[in-house]
Design a protein around this motif. Sequence first.
Motif, short mmCIF file in Angstrom:
data_model
loop_
_atom_site.label_atom_id
_atom_site.label_comp_id
_atom_site.label_asym_id
_atom_site.label_seq_id
_atom_site.Cartn_x
_atom_site.Cartn_y
_atom_site.Cartn_z
N ALA A 24 5.20 12.35 -2.69
CA ALA A 24 4.57 13.49 -2.02
C ALA A 24 4.40 14.64 -3.01
CB ALA A 24 5.43 13.93 -0.85
N SER A 25 3.28 15.29 -2.94
CA SER A 25 3.04 16.44 -3.81
C SER A 25 3.86 17.63 -3.33
CB SER A 25 1.56 16.82 -3.80
OG SER A 25 0.80 15.80 -4.40
N SER A 48 -8.22 15.17 -6.59
CA SER A 48 -8.86 15.44 -5.30
C SER A 48 -7.87 16.07 -4.31
CB SER A 48 -9.46 14.17 -4.72
OG SER A 48 -8.46 13.19 -4.51
N GLU A 49 -6.60 15.70 -4.43
CA GLU A 49 -5.58 16.28 -3.55
C GLU A 49 -5.35 17.75 -3.90
OE1 GLU A 49 -0.88 15.67 -2.91
OE2 GLU A 49 -2.06 13.82 -3.01
N ALA A 54 -6.19 23.46 -2.44
CA ALA A 54 -6.78 24.76 -2.79
C ALA A 54 -7.77 25.20 -1.72
CB ALA A 54 -7.45 24.68 -4.16
N GLU A 55 -8.59 24.28 -1.24
CA GLU A 55 -9.57 24.61 -0.20
C GLU A 55 -8.89 24.99 1.11
OE1 GLU A 55 -12.09 21.15 -0.15
OE2 GLU A 55 -12.92 21.64 -2.12
N LYS A 56 -7.76 24.38 1.40
CA LYS A 56 -7.02 24.71 2.61
C LYS A 56 -6.41 26.11 2.49
CE LYS A 56 -3.46 22.91 5.68
NZ LYS A 56 -2.48 21.83 5.91
N LEU A 57 -5.88 26.44 1.30
CA LEU A 57 -5.31 27.77 1.07
C LEU A 57 -6.38 28.86 1.05
CD1 LEU A 57 -2.77 26.96 -1.78
CD2 LEU A 57 -2.18 27.88 0.46
#
Length: 93
Positions: A24-25, A48-49, A54-57
Motif C-alpha cells: 500500500a502506498s 498513475s497512482e 494528487a488529483e484527489k487532493l
Amino acid sequence: MKSLTLALVSSLLVACVGCMPLPASPKPRQLVSAQGKVSYLVQCYKKSECAAQAEKLCPRGYDTINASSGPVEYDADGRVRKLTKYQSEITCK
C-alpha cells in the motif's frame, strides 16, 4: 526425477514473486514551509497512482514542485522484491 521436480517448483516460486501485490502506498503528507505555504508529499509505487492521489487532493489542478524516484526492497513473508518508489511534492492551484 527429483531434480526435475525441484527445478520446476523453484521456477514456479521465482515466477510467483512477480505476482505479489504491491504494498500500500503511504498516505499523502501535508507540508508547511517557513513562509506558511502548504504543499503535499505524495508517494506511490505506480506513477498513475501518484497522479490519482494528487488529483484527489487538488481537484482544481496542481503544480509539481519536486519529483523523484528510486529503488526500494519490499520484504513480505521472507521474499524480497525490488520496486520503484515514486515521490512528488505538489501544491494545489
